[in-house]
Design a protein around this motif. Sequence first.
Motif, PDB file in Angstrom:
ATOM      1  N   MET A   1       0.856  -1.201   0.000  1.00  0.00           N
ATOM      2  CA  MET A   1       0.000   0.000   0.000  1.00  0.00           C
ATOM      3  C   MET A   1       0.885   1.242   0.000  1.00  0.00           C
ATOM      4  N   SER A   2       0.611   2.176  -0.878  1.00  0.00           N
ATOM      5  CA  SER A   2       1.459   3.368  -0.909  1.00  0.00           C
ATOM      6  C   SER A   2       1.176   4.238   0.306  1.00  0.00           C
ATOM      7  N   ALA A   3       2.162   5.051   0.646  1.00  0.00           N
ATOM      8  CA  ALA A   3       2.081   5.839   1.887  1.00  0.00           C
ATOM      9  C   ALA A   3       0.848   6.730   1.906  1.00  0.00           C
ATOM     10  N   GLU A   4       0.515   7.356   0.695  1.00  0.00           N
ATOM     11  CA  GLU A   4      -0.615   8.291   0.765  1.00  0.00           C
ATOM     12  C   GLU A   4      -1.966   7.588   0.920  1.00  0.00           C
ATOM     13  N   ASN A   5      -2.007   6.269   0.587  1.00  0.00           N
ATOM     14  CA  ASN A   5      -3.275   5.544   0.748  1.00  0.00           C
ATOM     15  C   ASN A   5      -3.458   4.965   2.147  1.00  0.00           C
ATOM     16  N   GLN A   6      -2.452   5.094   2.952  1.00  0.00           N
ATOM     17  CA  GLN A   6      -2.555   4.488   4.283  1.00  0.00           C
ATOM     18  C   GLN A   6      -3.626   5.176   5.103  1.00  0.00           C
ATOM     19  N   LEU A   7      -4.393   4.337   5.807  1.00  0.00           N
ATOM     20  CA  LEU A   7      -5.428   4.908   6.670  1.00  0.00           C
ATOM     21  C   LEU A   7      -4.779   5.524   7.886  1.00  0.00           C
ATOM     22  N   GLN A   8      -5.274   6.681   8.275  1.00  0.00           N
ATOM     23  CA  GLN A   8      -4.761   7.262   9.510  1.00  0.00           C
ATOM     24  C   GLN A   8      -5.650   6.790  10.654  1.00  0.00           C
ATOM     25  N   VAL A   9      -5.031   6.198  11.660  1.00  0.00           N
ATOM     26  CA  VAL A   9      -5.803   5.711  12.805  1.00  0.00           C
ATOM     27  C   VAL A   9      -5.751   6.762  13.904  1.00  0.00           C
ATOM     28  N   ILE A  10      -6.904   7.124  14.416  1.00  0.00           N
ATOM     29  CA  ILE A  10      -6.907   8.011  15.588  1.00  0.00           C
ATOM     30  C   ILE A  10      -7.713   7.319  16.682  1.00  0.00           C
ATOM     31  N   LEU A  11      -7.368   7.631  17.902  1.00  0.00           N
ATOM     32  CA  LEU A  11      -8.084   7.029  19.036  1.00  0.00           C
ATOM     33  C   LEU A  11      -8.963   8.103  19.679  1.00  0.00           C
ATOM     34  N   ILE A  12     -10.253   7.751  19.861  1.00  0.00           N
ATOM     35  CA  ILE A  12     -11.142   8.680  20.582  1.00  0.00           C
ATOM     36  C   ILE A  12     -11.443   8.050  21.925  1.00  0.00           C
ATOM     37  N   THR A  13     -11.046   8.728  22.980  1.00  0.00           N
ATOM     38  CA  THR A  13     -11.258   8.161  24.315  1.00  0.00           C
ATOM     39  C   THR A  13     -11.465   9.276  25.335  1.00  0.00           C
ATOM     40  N   ASN A  14     -12.278   8.990  26.336  1.00  0.00           N
ATOM     41  CA  ASN A  14     -12.421   9.951  27.433  1.00  0.00           C
ATOM     42  C   ASN A  14     -11.606   9.487  28.633  1.00  0.00           C
ATOM     43  N   ASP A  15     -10.812   8.435  28.433  1.00  0.00           N
ATOM     44  CA  ASP A  15     -10.001   7.882  29.523  1.00  0.00           C
ATOM     45  C   ASP A  15      -8.622   8.534  29.476  1.00  0.00           C
ATOM     46  N   LYS A  16      -8.290   9.288  30.543  1.00  0.00           N
ATOM     47  CA  LYS A  16      -7.046  10.065  30.594  1.00  0.00           C
ATOM     48  C   LYS A  16      -5.804   9.185  30.334  1.00  0.00           C
ATOM     49  N   LYS A  17      -5.720   8.043  31.053  1.00  0.00           N
ATOM     50  CA  LYS A  17      -4.529   7.192  30.974  1.00  0.00           C
ATOM     51  C   LYS A  17      -4.359   6.612  29.574  1.00  0.00           C
ATOM     52  N   ASN A  18      -5.483   6.152  28.982  1.00  0.00           N
ATOM     53  CA  ASN A  18      -5.431   5.608  27.626  1.00  0.00           C
ATOM     54  C   ASN A  18      -4.909   6.638  26.647  1.00  0.00           C
ATOM     55  N   LYS A  19      -5.375   7.857  26.845  1.00  0.00           N
ATOM     56  CA  LYS A  19      -5.005   8.920  25.924  1.00  0.00           C
ATOM     57  C   LYS A  19      -3.491   9.177  26.019  1.00  0.00           C
ATOM     58  N   GLU A  20      -2.975   9.220  27.277  1.00  0.00           N
ATOM     59  CA  GLU A  20      -1.536   9.454  27.461  1.00  0.00           C
ATOM     60  C   GLU A  20      -0.711   8.353  26.807  1.00  0.00           C
ATOM     61  N   LYS A  21      -1.148   7.086  27.001  1.00  0.00           N
ATOM     62  CA  LYS A  21      -0.427   5.942  26.410  1.00  0.00           C
ATOM     63  C   LYS A  21      -0.386   6.066  24.900  1.00  0.00           C
ATOM     64  N   ALA A  22      -1.556   6.410  24.299  1.00  0.00           N
ATOM     65  CA  ALA A  22      -1.632   6.512  22.839  1.00  0.00           C
ATOM     66  C   ALA A  22      -0.670   7.573  22.328  1.00  0.00           C
ATOM     67  N   VAL A  23      -0.654   8.711  23.017  1.00  0.00           N
ATOM     68  CA  VAL A  23       0.215   9.801  22.578  1.00  0.00           C
ATOM     69  C   VAL A  23       1.687   9.370  22.658  1.00  0.00           C
ATOM     70  N   GLU A  24       2.038   8.648  23.743  1.00  0.00           N
ATOM     71  CA  GLU A  24       3.416   8.134  23.889  1.00  0.00           C
ATOM     72  C   GLU A  24       3.789   7.255  22.694  1.00  0.00           C
ATOM     73  N   GLU A  25       2.811   6.457  22.231  1.00  0.00           N
ATOM     74  CA  GLU A  25       3.101   5.532  21.125  1.00  0.00           C
ATOM     75  C   GLU A  25       2.928   6.180  19.759  1.00  0.00           C
ATOM     76  N   GLY A  26       2.682   7.484  19.774  1.00  0.00           N
ATOM     77  CA  GLY A  26       2.596   8.199  18.505  1.00  0.00           C
ATOM     78  C   GLY A  26       1.246   8.072  17.801  1.00  0.00           C
ATOM     79  N   ILE A  27       0.230   7.602  18.529  1.00  0.00           N
ATOM     80  CA  ILE A  27      -1.111   7.533  17.914  1.00  0.00           C
ATOM     81  C   ILE A  27      -1.850   8.827  18.249  1.00  0.00           C
ATOM     82  N   PRO A  28      -2.366   9.525  17.238  1.00  0.00           N
ATOM     83  CA  PRO A  28      -3.125  10.747  17.546  1.00  0.00           C
ATOM     84  C   PRO A  28      -4.340  10.376  18.401  1.00  0.00           C
ATOM     85  N   ALA A  29      -4.545  11.052  19.525  1.00  0.00           N
ATOM     86  CA  ALA A  29      -5.671  10.712  20.417  1.00  0.00           C
ATOM     87  C   ALA A  29      -6.425  11.972  20.799  1.00  0.00           C
TER      88      ALA A  29
END
Length: 796
Positions: A1-29
Amino acid sequence: MSAENQLQVILITNDKKNKEKAVEEGIPAFTCEEYVKSLTANPELIDRLACLSEETNEIESGKIIFSEHLPLSKLQQGIKSGSYLQGTFRASRENYLEATVWIHGDKEEEKEILIQGLKHLNRAIHEDIVAVELLPKSQWVAPSSVVLHDEGENEDDVERDEERQLALKTAVSEKMLRPTGRVVGIIKRNWRPYCGMLSKSGIKESRRHLFTPADKRIPRIRIETRQASTLEGRRIIVAVDGWPRNSRYPNGHFVKNLGDVGEKETETEVLLLEHDVPHQPFSQAVLSFLPKMPWSITENDMKNREDLRHLCVCSVDPPGCTDIDDALHCRELSNGNLEVGVHIADVSHFIRPGNALDQESARRGTTVYLCEKRIDMVPELLSSNLCSLRSNVDRLAFSCIWEMNHNAEILKTRFTKSVINSKASLTYAEAQMRIDSAAMNDDITTSLRGLNKLAKILKKGRIEKGALTLSSPEVRFHMDSETHDPIDLQTKELRETNSMVEEFMLLANISVAKKIHEEFSEHALLRKHPAPPPSNYEILVKAAKSKNLEIKTDTAKSLADSLDQAECPDFPYLNTLLRILATRCMMQAVYFCSGMDNDFHHYGLASPIYTHFTSPIRRYADIIVHRLLAVAIGADSTYPELTDKHKLSDICKNLNFRHKMAQYAQRASVAFHTQLFFKSKGIVSEEAYILFVRKNAIVVLIPKYGLEGTVFFEEKDKPKPQLTYDDEIPSLRIEGTVFHVFDKVKVKITLDSSNLQHQKIRMALVEPQIPGINIPPEVSDMDLNGSGRKKRKLDK
């Protein structure tokens, strides 16, 4: 799959800790709120965000009004030790500062605890399961007789509520005091989406507004919306999110716009939603279980079934009835006795246990009849066609057949599945005409005359046993065929033939109840009507006494007899009024499972056992009863749920709820159509009778329209009249004029459009004349209805 076709994954969460973990791993949250606010193309989505106030920051924004709710663990300990009681919170329609909590406990000691005052109500909302603490006897109060609605302009006017609270505490006799308590915690919230209207904030550009629910038992809800100007004057749905300790009202968010206020479709939708009436079209899954057309009776259908097509069967129903459940026949036998048959549509033949069609019918529980709309329990193919016992077509039925002598005494009873062919579908009026016409002597007419003669004997026997003939002012509308607006309003007249059909339906229901209980003592579905507690009758007894009449209420028989004797030659309508009042004293009749209860008695019908068998097209209870009866006579096979008393008990609970809601929805529909009627009629003055006196009002009934309403004697911004209320008589003295129950008055009926949400029929006193109270006759139509757009209210 070419880079521009890659799906961007974002995490929607109201859980503070989950959000921090996602950001650490480079996932937009994002939190839900951040994400929705970033969707700039759809700003209206922001309104639908739940308003989640965190406990930590709620304190800063205002002073604390309510005491803290105790945590569940503490509540459970307290309930176990007996220091708290658990029950269902029921808010009052008439007074927003009062509620009762029905305590869950053994059948024997179902009791209610009174809650009065904002702080004691402590943020409980109607139907919540709450824990209450009983107050010491010195703090017990009496239910208030004052009508109070929350119409404060200022949304946080707690002082005003507290002043009003003090006004409720009037001097009352010791015996009026009720166990009183305060809510200490919430065990289970029973919030639902609420219909109502926006009360737009007076502050320009404000996003925070109050929403006023249509149901007066629900408090106003604070919501944030940017579309206030488009939502004004519309019916909307709002959901509750929470109720912080420092907020006078709960917080919520906008869910859906239903349409303009006062439009028939919008108001019908509101009324169905508010009463939780399932009314979506039947799904494909449900419809897939209907028989394929063209349908005809097969050899297989005839198994375990008698062919009764030769009998002279006919049906008698209201005009325009398409869902014909029942038909009757009567013929003389060779031994001189009479054979009478009640034939009921065999709906359970088409609705098989457990499939999608069965589940949907069970969920709906009942057909709901509104003024010009019917919400069917089963799809139309069954309700108006294959299960409707129309004339001159073969139909499957479940028959209850008696052999009787000419004194209407039952000699034999038998039940059978059958096939019938009705010879005539008559209206009550047509049947009556045949019975009365000397020129007619055909089979149908002879059959009707036989039925009518027996019905009169049966009715006399029932009444001698103590069955009650109560009265309710039932109203019918004549609709304009073009606009479907009500053009004329009349109270329903009952003919002898109504009573004829009713007698045989009652007899069939009783015969079937005995049979299924004999066969299945632990899991018969029955219907009972509990005797009201003596205190229910106080109002009736006092009202009769004020007219020098004695009503005895120790048994149903003595009540029936004393109602029969309560005649007043110069006031013939008094007896009807007494019966209407007696109806208000009654308990609700309910379905129950025989193995879960030992009191089977039906008070109103004076029958030791009763069930519903005669209307399976419009009541699910009857379908279960048909299945039980079919198994009892070997005409159909059983299934596990049918013999499980706990499952049956759950079915009964749902049926009782659905029936109650259907009744309320029907009343609301009549109220709405009554408003449409008076909207087109302008101002009218009519004779009325007082049904109840309150501390600041009288409740009257207008016989001509079967309409009930309240005449208030204290109006905002007007000098208060001198009012003296006497609960013992009961009476209300206003400036020297005394009103008693059943007094005749004249009232002016108008449609009040001043409150956008709750448009209501307003009644004002015309006679007797009391200076400063009566409305001047010269008030013109324009003054009352000239508030621009007409707004209306569904009063439940």
